[in-house]
Write an enzyme that holds these catalytic residues in place. Structure first.
Site, short mmCIF file in Angstrom:
data_model
loop_
_atom_site.label_atom_id
_atom_site.label_comp_id
_atom_site.label_asym_id
_atom_site.label_seq_id
_atom_site.Cartn_x
_atom_site.Cartn_y
_atom_site.Cartn_z
N VAL A 54 0.51 -1.33 0.07
CA VAL A 54 0.12 -0.23 -0.09
C VAL A 54 0.63 1.47 0.02
O VAL A 54 1.69 1.87 0.60
CB VAL A 54 -1.13 0.07 1.15
CG1 VAL A 54 -1.91 0.99 0.99
CG2 VAL A 54 -1.76 -1.18 1.11
N LYS A 55 1.39 2.44 -1.10
CA LYS A 55 1.92 3.12 -1.33
C LYS A 55 0.92 4.12 -1.22
O LYS A 55 0.75 5.43 -1.68
CB LYS A 55 2.70 2.57 -2.23
CG LYS A 55 3.89 1.90 -1.70
CD LYS A 55 4.88 2.36 -2.53
CE LYS A 55 4.96 1.03 -4.12
NZ LYS A 55 5.00 0.25 -3.80
N THR A 56 0.25 4.20 -2.80
CA THR A 56 -0.54 5.47 -3.17
C THR A 56 -2.14 5.14 -3.05
O THR A 56 -2.67 6.05 -3.72
CB THR A 56 -0.17 4.92 -5.29
OG1 THR A 56 -0.36 3.83 -6.00
CG2 THR A 56 1.20 5.35 -5.73
N TYR B 214 -4.53 -9.13 -46.52
CA TYR B 214 -6.50 -9.01 -46.80
C TYR B 214 -6.36 -10.31 -46.69
O TYR B 214 -5.59 -11.03 -45.44
CB TYR B 214 -6.43 -9.42 -47.71
CG TYR B 214 -6.49 -9.69 -49.00
CD1 TYR B 214 -5.71 -11.36 -48.97
CD2 TYR B 214 -5.40 -9.50 -50.57
CE1 TYR B 214 -5.67 -12.17 -50.35
CE2 TYR B 214 -4.61 -10.51 -50.96
CZ TYR B 214 -5.01 -11.32 -50.79
OH TYR B 214 -4.28 -12.53 -51.45
N GLU C 25 6.26 -20.43 -52.28
CA GLU C 25 5.81 -18.98 -51.15
C GLU C 25 6.80 -19.06 -49.90
O GLU C 25 7.24 -17.92 -50.38
CB GLU C 25 4.62 -18.67 -50.85
CG GLU C 25 3.29 -18.52 -51.86
CD GLU C 25 2.82 -17.89 -51.83
OE1 GLU C 25 2.51 -16.45 -51.36
OE2 GLU C 25 1.40 -17.67 -52.09
N LYS D 146 -9.99 6.86 -16.68
CA LYS D 146 -11.80 6.79 -16.79
C LYS D 146 -11.59 8.70 -16.88
O LYS D 146 -12.80 9.16 -17.65
CB LYS D 146 -11.96 6.65 -15.21
CG LYS D 146 -13.20 7.50 -15.09
CD LYS D 146 -14.35 7.15 -14.07
CE LYS D 146 -15.36 7.02 -13.65
NZ LYS D 146 -15.83 6.35 -12.43
N ASP E 109 -15.42 -52.04 -47.63
CA ASP E 109 -15.06 -51.59 -49.08
C ASP E 109 -13.98 -51.38 -48.85
O ASP E 109 -12.81 -51.13 -50.43
CB ASP E 109 -16.40 -51.03 -49.33
CG ASP E 109 -16.52 -49.56 -48.83
OD1 ASP E 109 -15.93 -49.75 -47.80
OD2 ASP E 109 -17.44 -48.79 -49.06
N HIS F 150 -2.89 -25.22 -48.64
CA HIS F 150 -3.08 -25.21 -48.25
C HIS F 150 -4.22 -26.84 -46.65
O HIS F 150 -5.22 -26.83 -46.51
CB HIS F 150 -5.32 -25.72 -49.17
CG HIS F 150 -5.26 -25.04 -50.14
ND1 HIS F 150 -5.73 -23.86 -50.53
CD2 HIS F 150 -5.40 -25.11 -51.41
CE1 HIS F 150 -5.25 -22.90 -51.60
NE2 HIS F 150 -4.72 -23.77 -52.44
N ASP G 293 -0.04 -5.98 -9.81
CA ASP G 293 0.12 -5.03 -8.92
C ASP G 293 -1.14 -4.34 -8.63
O ASP G 293 -2.28 -4.81 -9.27
CB ASP G 293 0.55 -4.30 -10.75
CG ASP G 293 1.12 -2.47 -9.86
OD1 ASP G 293 -0.10 -1.93 -8.74
OD2 ASP G 293 1.98 -2.71 -10.77
N ILE G 294 -1.13 -3.65 -7.64
CA ILE G 294 -2.61 -3.27 -7.20
C ILE G 294 -2.60 -1.67 -7.64
O ILE G 294 -3.51 -1.25 -7.98
CB ILE G 294 -3.21 -3.22 -5.77
CG1 ILE G 294 -3.22 -5.19 -5.15
CG2 ILE G 294 -4.67 -3.12 -4.92
CD1 ILE G 294 -4.16 -5.47 -6.79
#
Length: 503
Positions: free
Chosen positions: A65-67, A211, A317, A137, A457, A265, A125-126
């Site tokens: 707890v700092k900020t 694309y 390619e 915000k 078959d 493919h 991180d809290i």
């Protein structure tokens, strides 16, 4: 336009910070900071105020707890245009904070480097994530820089506008902020949940493709292809290229001996394993030299000059290999658009997913590969050693072939395959016809099927073509019909017990 008068800085990584704080100091911005960031700025002989002196409250609980204090968050969230908020600023002696710079604890990096749960938890991180959300915000008044990845853009902004920001700037950085916070929270959620109760994935890196699957479709790749391969030459990789590369890597990783494959493919049109690379290439190309045109090439061996000279005769390619000899690379680079990739070591995801209807389906990647110990001989005729090797080879290939799939192989070479057919008989007929087209003798060859034969078959058709050994999962209520036919015609049949559908 708003002038930046004060900035709160709390970052984990300090790289790139010196230039920013020096510029802010030159602009006359009051700096407020915490812990290690305060020490870093102080060592630069730049005036900086501790958060503790602002809040009159020390950092507690080992820095957890700092900020988290009303004077900090009030200074960030206070709406400058509201008289009631301004009154609270005055009543509680809350300073306005115009810029917040945060770089979060490295949760993902820690998760990748250790299994120590306590260490991982401590990297959640809290305070930092709270600062990011609060500043984003209130973007109408505050500029948030949520990561060191945005330092360069911040510097350009400070230089260009001399320490001021416009609303569109602050809103753009707010979007960065929520991207950072949502990605961070997704990683934490997946650590705790394991993907059992919700589907959440986040990729911060986006590459716009030429694309999508077709020219009229837009395409974007989210992820870090640079972790999988390094592009040494050629044009930009396309949407379809990426699909083929994913299929190619999945296939080649099945083989430990020298192997060369050609894909089209997402399916192998040629693949062979040989003691020497040049012969593996020739065997792969012989499988279907027509379909190989414009294909994707992949091998698990370093490309040498002799092989490169042969490969260079074909239009293709992409080529992906562990590495290239200098002479080989020079030869392959003679075509300017040809994409040359060098494979990197690294793990790929263990889950696969795709969008479907109005949601997403997720499954485990098919990492099961059957070995000789998994083979269950179902017939009187037991496969010979050479047939066993070919059955193993064919079963690996059919696993990576679109269903319904039949693979015909001989001497560790793909002779032909029937791909993506609506019936197994059609897939087999397609494979036999293709083998004949390219002059292959099917006598003493083997057949692999990705799923069971519902009737006898298919084995009858295979027998008439000269095939002497069959590998399949088994599981049909009429398995015995196929077994009986094989016994009557001296064909070996092996069950694996594992189906490998690929749709």
């Amino acid at each position: 336009m708003k002038k930046i008068k004060s900035a709160l800085i709390s970052v984990y990584h300090k790289e790139g910070l010196e230039e920013i704080v020096s510029m802010l100091d030159n602009l006359g911005v009051e700096l407020i900071s915490t812990g290690g960031t305060f020490d870093f700025i102080s060592r630069l002989n730049i005036n900086v105020t501790t958060v503790e002196s602002l809040t009159s409250y020390p950092s507690i609980l080992g820095g957890r707890v700092k900020t988290l204090h009303p004077k900090v968050f009030g200074g960030i969230l206070g709406r400058r245009e509201l008289e009631a908020d301004r009154a609270h600023f005055a009543e509680y002696d809350i300073p306005e904070i115009d810029l917040v710079i945060v770089d979060l604890y490295p949760f993902e990096e820690t998760l990748a480097s250790t299994n120590d749960e306590a260490e991982i938890i401590e990297k959640i991180d809290i305070g930092g994530i709270s600062l990011i959300r609060a500043a984003a915000k209130n973007f109408r008044d505050v500029l948030i820089v949520p990561s060191m990845d945005h330092y360069t853009e911040l510097l350009l902004l400070l230089k260009d506008k001399e320490g001021s920001t416009e609303l569109e700037d602050r809103k753009r950085f707010a979007a960065y902020a929520f991207n950072v916070s949502s990605h961070y929270d997704t990683a934490i959620f997946n650590f705790f949940d394991g993907g059992e109760n919700a589907f959440k994935l986040s990729f911060n890196e986006a590459s716009t493709l030429r694309y999508g699957e077709n020219p009229h479709q837009q395409g974007v790749f989210y992820g870090k292809p640079g972790q999988v391969f390094e592009q040494l030459h050629g044009k930009a990789i396309s949407y379809n290229n990426l699909g083929d590369l994913d299929a190619a890597i999945g296939l080649i990783d099945e083989f430990s001996e020298i192997t060369f494959a050609i894909l089209k493919h997402n399916n192998a049109c040629g693949i062979a394993s040989r003691p020497e690379l040049i012969n593996a290439w020739k065997g792969a190309l012989a499988g279907d030299p027509v379909s190989a045109f414009g294909g994707v090439l992949i091998t698990n061996e370093i490309i040498d000059k002799v092989t490169a000279e042969e490969i260079n005769k074909l239009f293709f390619e992409i080529i992906l290999a562990p590495d290239y000899n200098n002479d080989a690379l020079t030869i392959l680079k003679t075509k300017k658009n040809r994409i040359i990739l060098k494979r990197k070591a690294g793990e790929l995801p263990e889950k696969v997913f795709r969008s479907l209807l109005n949601g997403v389906i997720v499954q485990d990647k098919d990492t099961r590969t059957e070995g000789p110990g998994d083979f269950k001989v179902m017939t009187k005729h037991v496969p010979a050693d050479g047939e066993n090797e070919d059955l193993l080879f064919a079963n690996k290939v059919v696993k990576h072939t679109k269903s319904n799939a039949i693979v015909l192989a001989k001497n560790k070479q793909l002779i032909a395959s029937g791909v993506g057919q609506t019936s197994r008989v059609d897939a087999l007929k397609q494979a036999i016809a293709k083998a004949a087209e390219f002059g292959f003798d099917l006598n003493a060859s083997v057949m692999a099927s990705d799923a069971f034969f519902p009737f006898a078959d298919s084995v009858e058709i295979a027998d008439n073509a000269g095939i002497t050994a069959v590998i399949q999962p088994g599981g049909s209520v009429r398995d015995q019909d196929s077994i009986d036919y094989c016994n009557e015609h001296d064909i070996a049949m092996v069950f694996t017990g594992i189906r490998h559908f690929k749709h």
